[in-house]
Scaffold this motif. Structure first.
Motif, PDB file in Angstrom:
ATOM      1  N   PRO A 188      13.911  -1.477 -14.645  1.00 47.03           N
ATOM      2  CA  PRO A 188      13.376  -2.533 -15.514  1.00 47.03           C
ATOM      3  C   PRO A 188      12.536  -3.543 -14.736  1.00 47.03           C
ATOM      4  O   PRO A 188      12.753  -4.754 -14.800  1.00 47.03           O
ATOM      5  CB  PRO A 188      14.647  -3.166 -16.079  1.00 47.03           C
ATOM      6  CG  PRO A 188      15.641  -3.029 -14.979  1.00 47.03           C
ATOM      7  CD  PRO A 188      15.327  -1.712 -14.305  1.00 47.03           C
ATOM      8  N   THR A 189      11.569  -3.048 -13.959  1.00 44.25           N
ATOM      9  CA  THR A 189      10.728  -3.924 -13.147  1.00 44.25           C
ATOM     10  C   THR A 189       9.264  -3.557 -13.340  1.00 44.25           C
ATOM     11  O   THR A 189       8.929  -2.537 -13.949  1.00 44.25           O
ATOM     12  CB  THR A 189      11.071  -3.809 -11.644  1.00 44.25           C
ATOM     13  OG1 THR A 189      10.536  -2.586 -11.119  1.00 44.25           O
ATOM     14  CG2 THR A 189      12.572  -3.855 -11.413  1.00 44.25           C
ATOM     15  N   ASP A 190       8.378  -4.372 -12.757  1.00 45.66           N
ATOM     16  CA  ASP A 190       6.942  -4.105 -12.833  1.00 45.66           C
ATOM     17  C   ASP A 190       6.448  -3.305 -11.637  1.00 45.66           C
ATOM     18  O   ASP A 190       5.243  -3.131 -11.460  1.00 45.66           O
ATOM     19  CB  ASP A 190       6.157  -5.413 -12.954  1.00 45.66           C
ATOM     20  CG  ASP A 190       6.386  -6.343 -11.769  1.00 45.66           C
ATOM     21  OD1 ASP A 190       7.263  -6.054 -10.933  1.00 45.66           O
ATOM     22  OD2 ASP A 190       5.698  -7.384 -11.700  1.00 45.66           O
ATOM     23  N   ALA A 191       7.340  -2.817 -10.803  1.00 49.95           N
ATOM     24  CA  ALA A 191       6.978  -2.030  -9.624  1.00 49.95           C
ATOM     25  C   ALA A 191       7.268  -0.557  -9.857  1.00 49.95           C
ATOM     26  O   ALA A 191       8.195  -0.195 -10.581  1.00 49.95           O
ATOM     27  CB  ALA A 191       7.751  -2.526  -8.396  1.00 49.95           C
ATOM     28  N   ALA A 192       6.450   0.304  -9.244  1.00 49.14           N
ATOM     29  CA  ALA A 192       6.698   1.750  -9.292  1.00 49.14           C
ATOM     30  C   ALA A 192       7.732   2.160  -8.261  1.00 49.14           C
ATOM     31  O   ALA A 192       8.366   3.201  -8.374  1.00 49.14           O
ATOM     32  CB  ALA A 192       5.398   2.515  -9.052  1.00 49.14           C
ATOM     33  N   GLY A 193       7.875   1.334  -7.237  1.00 53.44           N
ATOM     34  CA  GLY A 193       8.776   1.626  -6.127  1.00 53.44           C
ATOM     35  C   GLY A 193       8.390   0.742  -4.970  1.00 53.44           C
ATOM     36  O   GLY A 193       8.069  -0.435  -5.161  1.00 53.44           O
ATOM     37  N   ALA A 194       8.348   1.310  -3.757  1.00 52.35           N
ATOM     38  CA  ALA A 194       8.051   0.493  -2.586  1.00 52.35           C
ATOM     39  C   ALA A 194       7.514   1.353  -1.459  1.00 52.35           C
ATOM     40  O   ALA A 194       7.702   2.568  -1.418  1.00 52.35           O
ATOM     41  CB  ALA A 194       9.308  -0.243  -2.125  1.00 52.35           C
ATOM     42  N   ILE A 195       6.823   0.663  -0.514  1.00 55.64           N
ATOM     43  CA  ILE A 195       6.402   1.272   0.746  1.00 55.64           C
ATOM     44  C   ILE A 195       6.971   0.411   1.861  1.00 55.64           C
ATOM     45  O   ILE A 195       6.653  -0.782   1.962  1.00 55.64           O
ATOM     46  CB  ILE A 195       4.866   1.321   0.884  1.00 55.64           C
ATOM     47  CG1 ILE A 195       4.212   1.975  -0.342  1.00 55.64           C
ATOM     48  CG2 ILE A 195       4.477   2.086   2.150  1.00 55.64           C
ATOM     49  CD1 ILE A 195       2.691   1.985  -0.290  1.00 55.64           C
ATOM     50  N   VAL A 196       7.829   0.994   2.679  1.00 61.45           N
ATOM     51  CA  VAL A 196       8.453   0.265   3.791  1.00 61.45           C
ATOM     52  C   VAL A 196       8.042   0.903   5.118  1.00 61.45           C
ATOM     53  O   VAL A 196       7.581   2.044   5.156  1.00 61.45           O
ATOM     54  CB  VAL A 196       9.994   0.240   3.653  1.00 61.45           C
ATOM     55  CG1 VAL A 196      10.421  -0.610   2.462  1.00 61.45           C
ATOM     56  CG2 VAL A 196      10.553   1.661   3.499  1.00 61.45           C
ATOM     57  N   ASP A 197       8.206   0.144   6.190  1.00 60.77           N
ATOM     58  CA  ASP A 197       7.837   0.640   7.514  1.00 60.77           C
ATOM     59  C   ASP A 197       8.698  -0.033   8.577  1.00 60.77           C
ATOM     60  O   ASP A 197       9.638  -0.771   8.246  1.00 60.77           O
ATOM     61  CB  ASP A 197       6.343   0.445   7.779  1.00 60.77           C
ATOM     62  CG  ASP A 197       5.903  -0.998   7.592  1.00 60.77           C
ATOM     63  OD1 ASP A 197       6.637  -1.907   8.028  1.00 60.77           O
ATOM     64  OD2 ASP A 197       4.823  -1.227   7.011  1.00 60.77           O
ATOM     65  N   ASN A 198       8.347   0.186   9.836  1.00 64.08           N
ATOM     66  CA  ASN A 198       9.146  -0.348  10.945  1.00 64.08           C
ATOM     67  C   ASN A 198       9.333  -1.862  10.879  1.00 64.08           C
ATOM     68  O   ASN A 198      10.328  -2.392  11.378  1.00 64.08           O
ATOM     69  CB  ASN A 198       8.490  -0.004  12.289  1.00 64.08           C
ATOM     70  CG  ASN A 198       8.401   1.489  12.542  1.00 64.08           C
ATOM     71  OD1 ASN A 198       7.584   2.157  11.922  1.00 64.08           O
ATOM     72  ND2 ASN A 198       9.222   2.011  13.445  1.00 64.08           N
ATOM     73  N   GLY A 199       8.387  -2.569  10.290  1.00 68.07           N
ATOM     74  CA  GLY A 199       8.462  -4.018  10.263  1.00 68.07           C
ATOM     75  C   GLY A 199       9.076  -4.614   9.027  1.00 68.07           C
ATOM     76  O   GLY A 199       9.188  -5.849   8.915  1.00 68.07           O
ATOM     77  N   SER A 200       9.517  -3.800   8.080  1.00 62.18           N
ATOM     78  CA  SER A 200       9.992  -4.316   6.792  1.00 62.18           C
ATOM     79  C   SER A 200      11.191  -5.242   6.924  1.00 62.18           C
ATOM     80  O   SER A 200      11.233  -6.321   6.331  1.00 62.18           O
ATOM     81  CB  SER A 200      10.319  -3.156   5.848  1.00 62.18           C
ATOM     82  OG  SER A 200       9.144  -2.491   5.445  1.00 62.18           O
ATOM     83  N   LEU A 201      12.203  -4.816   7.671  1.00 61.63           N
ATOM     84  CA  LEU A 201      13.415  -5.637   7.770  1.00 61.63           C
ATOM     85  C   LEU A 201      13.126  -6.980   8.435  1.00 61.63           C
ATOM     86  O   LEU A 201      13.699  -8.013   8.046  1.00 61.63           O
ATOM     87  CB  LEU A 201      14.516  -4.889   8.516  1.00 61.63           C
ATOM     88  CG  LEU A 201      15.054  -3.626   7.837  1.00 61.63           C
ATOM     89  CD1 LEU A 201      16.275  -3.106   8.599  1.00 61.63           C
ATOM     90  CD2 LEU A 201      15.416  -3.866   6.382  1.00 61.63           C
ATOM     91  N   ALA A 202      12.233  -6.976   9.422  1.00 60.05           N
ATOM     92  CA  ALA A 202      11.878  -8.232  10.075  1.00 60.05           C
ATOM     93  C   ALA A 202      11.199  -9.175   9.089  1.00 60.05           C
ATOM     94  O   ALA A 202      11.450 -10.392   9.096  1.00 60.05           O
ATOM     95  CB  ALA A 202      10.976  -7.963  11.277  1.00 60.05           C
ATOM     96  N   ARG A 203      10.342  -8.629   8.257  1.00 59.65           N
ATOM     97  CA  ARG A 203       9.651  -9.471   7.264  1.00 59.65           C
ATOM     98  C   ARG A 203      10.648 -10.015   6.238  1.00 59.65           C
ATOM     99  O   ARG A 203      10.528 -11.169   5.789  1.00 59.65           O
ATOM    100  CB  ARG A 203       8.551  -8.672   6.563  1.00 59.65           C
ATOM    101  CG  ARG A 203       7.399  -8.282   7.475  1.00 59.65           C
ATOM    102  CD  ARG A 203       6.206  -7.745   6.714  1.00 59.65           C
ATOM    103  NE  ARG A 203       6.463  -6.487   6.038  1.00 59.65           N
ATOM    104  CZ  ARG A 203       6.302  -5.286   6.582  1.00 59.65           C
ATOM    105  NH1 ARG A 203       5.911  -5.186   7.858  1.00 59.65           N
ATOM    106  NH2 ARG A 203       6.533  -4.185   5.886  1.00 59.65           N
ATOM    107  N   ILE A 204      11.625  -9.202   5.844  1.00 60.71           N
ATOM    108  CA  ILE A 204      12.641  -9.665   4.898  1.00 60.71           C
ATOM    109  C   ILE A 204      13.474 -10.780   5.519  1.00 60.71           C
ATOM    110  O   ILE A 204      13.723 -11.816   4.894  1.00 60.71           O
ATOM    111  CB  ILE A 204      13.529  -8.489   4.451  1.00 60.71           C
ATOM    112  CG1 ILE A 204      12.713  -7.484   3.624  1.00 60.71           C
ATOM    113  CG2 ILE A 204      14.734  -8.984   3.654  1.00 60.71           C
ATOM    114  CD1 ILE A 204      13.439  -6.186   3.322  1.00 60.71           C
ATOM    115  N   ARG A 205      13.889 -10.573   6.768  1.00 59.77           N
ATOM    116  CA  ARG A 205      14.728 -11.581   7.434  1.00 59.77           C
ATOM    117  C   ARG A 205      13.944 -12.866   7.710  1.00 59.77           C
ATOM    118  O   ARG A 205      14.510 -13.957   7.714  1.00 59.77           O
ATOM    119  CB  ARG A 205      15.296 -10.996   8.724  1.00 59.77           C
ATOM    120  CG  ARG A 205      16.345  -9.916   8.456  1.00 59.77           C
ATOM    121  CD  ARG A 205      16.825  -9.254   9.722  1.00 59.77           C
ATOM    122  NE  ARG A 205      17.842  -8.227   9.428  1.00 59.77           N
ATOM    123  CZ  ARG A 205      17.862  -7.020   9.956  1.00 59.77           C
ATOM    124  NH1 ARG A 205      16.907  -6.641  10.815  1.00 59.77           N
ATOM    125  NH2 ARG A 205      18.814  -6.160   9.633  1.00 59.77           N
TER     126      ARG A 205
END
Length: 451
Positions: free
Chosen positions: A387-404
């Motif tokens: 139930p969102t406006d996204a189709a999914g996601a693209i993550v990479d080596n830097g994703s967790l750092a950006r989230i934190r």
């Protein structure tokens, strides 16, 4: 990975995904299977052809690709061969005007009153059929929710409550459909039963594993060999039976005692003049994604054409596989998969199965020390994940750092089924809008040797 290399890899993963979606283009798929030759309408291809000089054709199109499929059909079939304006029922995002077709927007993944009203119009059309007519059904994923037609004694609210409980329980699509078939007048061969006086042919765009026609849109035009007893067992196995509305429980229990007609089974006479063709599928889209990866210069590894199971567990398996193939990696490699995972809701957050899988993969990659440069895309071919406006996601080596960096704990968000805001903070959500098709999900994992 440098920013430029990271951006290039993300763009490549997206292009591979888009190639898979393009392979399921509904209009092209219909055009491959519907032709006119003189006074004949020919349905099929590669020698598997059904033809006739039908002059009262009833066009019924439903699912997320309904409008595109109907548009293609009315461009091929002469208007004078149609008994009346066609009917198309699709989700609101995909609803567009189609010449000589009544288009109805409806709710998905939960049914709504608009879908119920459209279903009643479909039933009314089936009531005017006569011998020699052809019902041409164009079916795509999402049809189960979009065309709700509850049995007597069960309300739309009852069906919505039941569907919500099933979706939250972690039940797979076949299990959900088993229950829905036994609460519907159209699903599980119900449309074929109502159309039995005429001829029936379905062109089907598959969104389920193994392309099981009885599962796509809950199989309105094909036999259903599931039973009332199995529907009850599913609700009990997922421990949601006590919460199921009383009207639903009573109908299923009465059906199990023979007080309501079972869905039509294999060999039932209602299917004697019914036929079908599978015109597109997730498997074909996976093949197209693999070809696109090869064209982009990647070695390829088909991880699975039948991806299923709990999203976060599948993500962990994929990560472990990637870790194994990363050893000695000397050229870019693309792992491609397709299918449909599930999510058991334990938290109260926002997301979908593809977002959950992407976040879980990033967490697993860190936990297992995935030793290469990687980019992972997981998305729904319909352009919408949960139930969102996204189709999914693209993550990479830097994703967790950006989230934190946004003061968000990735693991806590995953445990709360709250992938959307975490991925949003990392600018990792994939938002492409409604694609007009639906053949389940696609996954692309790009692996690059460490520089």
């Amino acid at each position: 990975m440098t920013f430029a290399a990271e951006s290039a890899a993300r763009a490549t993963a997206l292009a591979i995904f888009q190639a898979g979606v393009a392979a399921a283009d509904p209009a092209a798929c219909v055009g491959n299977y519907l032709h006119t030759a003189g006074d004949q309408l020919a349905i099929g291809c590669d020698g598997n052809i059904r033809s006739g000089n039908w002059r009262r054709i009833h066009l019924l199109s439903f699912g997320k690709a309904a409008c595109a499929m109907a548009q293609a059909a009315v461009q091929i079939i002469p208007q004078t061969w149609l008994a009346a304006a066609g009917i198309a029922v699709t989700n609101y995002e995909n609803a567009v005007a189609v010449d000589n077709v009544q288009v109805f927007g409806a709710g998905h993944p939960l049914p709504d009153q608009a879908g119920l009203a459209a279903a009643e119009i479909v039933v009314d059309r089936l009531k005017i059929l006569r011998a020699g007519d052809l019902v041409l059904a164009l079916i795509s994923g999402g049809g189960s929710a979009l065309l709700p037609c509850p049995v007597a004694g069960v309300s739309l609210a009852d069906k919505i409550a039941t569907t919500q409980l099933l979706l939250a329980s972690g039940a797979n699509i076949n299990q959900i459909n088993c229950v829905r078939k036994h609460l519907s007048r159209l699903k599980g061969g119900g449309l074929a039963r109502l159309a039995a006086v005429a001829e029936l042919h379905a062109l089907v765009l598959s969104d389920v594993l193994d392309d099981d026609l009885s599962a796509i849109a809950s199989g309105p035009c094909v036999p259903d060999d599931t039973t009332f007893a199995q529907a009850i067992d599913i609700l009990q196995a997922y421990r949601i039976w006590p919460e199921i509305p009383d009207n639903v429980k009573n109908h299923l229990l009465e059906g199990n005692r023979g007080l309501h007609a079972e869905t039509p089974k294999t060999g039932d006479p209602v299917f004697e003049t019914a036929g079908h063709h599978l015109i597109g599928s997730n498997a074909l889209s996976v093949d197209a994604a693999v070809a696109a990866a090869k064209s982009s210069g990647y070695a390829t590894d088909l991880f699975s054409k039948r991806l299923s199971g709990e999203a976060r567990m599948v993500a962990e398996r994929l990560c472990l596989h990637a870790q194994a193939v990363c050893t000695g990696l000397d050229r870019p490699l693309a792992l491609v998969a397709g299918g449909e995972t599930t999510v058991t809701l334990r938290g109260t957050g926002k997301g979908g199965r593809n977002q959950e899988m992407a976040l879980a993969f990033a967490i697993a990659a860190e936990a297992y020390g995935l030793d290469c440069r990687w980019t992972f895309l997981s998305a729904g071919s319909d352009g919408r994940d949960g139930p969102t406006d996204a189709a999914g996601a693209i993550v990479d080596n830097g994703s967790l750092a950006r989230i934190r960096a946004a003061a968000i704990d990735p693991a806590a968000m995953l445990n709360d089924n709250n992938a959307y805001p975490a991925l949003d903070a990392a600018n990792d959500l994939l938002k492409c809008g409604a694609t007009g098709t639906n053949v389940a999900d696609l996954q692309v994992l790009l692996l690059h040797p460490n520089a």
